[in-house]
Design a protein around this motif. Structure first.
Motif, PDB file in Angstrom:
ATOM      1  N   ASP A  54       2.960  -8.027   1.857  1.00  0.00           N
ATOM      2  CA  ASP A  54       1.511  -8.154   1.930  1.00  0.00           C
ATOM      3  C   ASP A  54       1.090  -9.623   1.851  1.00  0.00           C
ATOM      4  OD1 ASP A  54      -1.049  -6.871   2.175  1.00  0.00           O
ATOM      5  OD2 ASP A  54      -1.403  -7.383   0.071  1.00  0.00           O
ATOM      6  N   ALA A  55       1.729 -10.384   1.012  1.00  0.00           N
ATOM      7  CA  ALA A  55       1.431 -11.814   0.894  1.00  0.00           C
ATOM      8  C   ALA A  55       1.753 -12.535   2.200  1.00  0.00           C
ATOM      9  CB  ALA A  55       2.199 -12.426  -0.274  1.00  0.00           C
ATOM     10  N   TYR A  66       7.365  -1.573  -4.916  1.00  0.00           N
ATOM     11  CA  TYR A  66       6.090  -2.267  -5.094  1.00  0.00           C
ATOM     12  C   TYR A  66       6.272  -3.770  -4.929  1.00  0.00           C
ATOM     13  CZ  TYR A  66       1.697  -3.845  -7.066  1.00  0.00           C
ATOM     14  OH  TYR A  66       0.493  -4.453  -7.247  1.00  0.00           O
ATOM     15  N   LYS A  67       7.351  -4.288  -5.466  1.00  0.00           N
ATOM     16  CA  LYS A  67       7.643  -5.722  -5.359  1.00  0.00           C
ATOM     17  C   LYS A  67       7.806  -6.126  -3.886  1.00  0.00           C
ATOM     18  CE  LYS A  67      10.659  -9.046  -7.631  1.00  0.00           C
ATOM     19  NZ  LYS A  67      11.826  -9.184  -8.499  1.00  0.00           N
ATOM     20  N   GLU A  68       8.537  -5.329  -3.120  1.00  0.00           N
ATOM     21  CA  GLU A  68       8.710  -5.603  -1.690  1.00  0.00           C
ATOM     22  C   GLU A  68       7.379  -5.527  -0.955  1.00  0.00           C
ATOM     23  OE1 GLU A  68      11.805  -3.315   0.224  1.00  0.00           O
ATOM     24  OE2 GLU A  68      13.042  -3.471  -1.595  1.00  0.00           O
ATOM     25  N   TYR A  69       6.573  -4.544  -1.331  1.00  0.00           N
ATOM     26  CA  TYR A  69       5.259  -4.391  -0.718  1.00  0.00           C
ATOM     27  C   TYR A  69       4.404  -5.640  -0.965  1.00  0.00           C
ATOM     28  CZ  TYR A  69       0.342  -3.165  -0.489  1.00  0.00           C
ATOM     29  OH  TYR A  69      -1.000  -3.180  -0.244  1.00  0.00           O
ATOM     30  N   LYS A  70       4.396  -6.130  -2.175  1.00  0.00           N
ATOM     31  CA  LYS A  70       3.595  -7.309  -2.525  1.00  0.00           C
ATOM     32  C   LYS A  70       4.061  -8.537  -1.752  1.00  0.00           C
ATOM     33  CE  LYS A  70       0.683  -7.478  -5.190  1.00  0.00           C
ATOM     34  NZ  LYS A  70      -0.744  -7.413  -4.893  1.00  0.00           N
ATOM     35  N   ILE A  71       5.342  -8.701  -1.584  1.00  0.00           N
ATOM     36  CA  ILE A  71       5.883  -9.839  -0.824  1.00  0.00           C
ATOM     37  C   ILE A  71       5.453  -9.731   0.643  1.00  0.00           C
ATOM     38  CG2 ILE A  71       8.013 -10.881   0.045  1.00  0.00           C
ATOM     39  CD1 ILE A  71       9.268 -10.153  -2.725  1.00  0.00           C
TER      40      ILE A  71
END
Length: 103
Positions: free
Chosen positions: A10-11, A3-8
């Protein structure tokens, strides 16, 4: 971690998209909007279910879309176009006109 990688990622994607939009020409922005118009007016503005738009000037397109937004009757497909134009801002209409003028 996923999830953390996804958020990065996505940003990063959102920032890239924001920069692209900030430097896009009105015709480029209108081209993005036109994808919704292409089903009836043709990918190249050649017409289909809706009339051909190719060869129309930006001012004419803005005028027609404004009339539709004001629920004025312009032809057989007016009711359909009222709904389409209702979602457009004045900037969207200007950008669409700029794009259609390039067809």
């Amino acid at each position: 971690d996923c999830y953390k990688e996804y958020k990065i990622e996505d940003a990063k994607r959102l920032e890239s998209e924001r920069l692209l939009l900030a430097t896009a020409s009105p015709a480029d922005l209108g081209g993005k909007i036109y994808t919704a118009c292409a089903a009836c007016h043709g990918a190249n503005g050649q017409g289909g279910v809706g009339p051909a738009l190719k060869g129309q000037a930006q001012d004419a397109i803005v005028s027609m879309l404004t009339q539709y937004k004001n629920k004025e009757t312009r032809g057989a497909q007016s009711m359909l176009m009222w709904g389409q134009a209702a979602a457009l801002s004045s900037s969207d209409m200007t950008n669409l006109g700029a794009y259609i003028e390039t067809l």
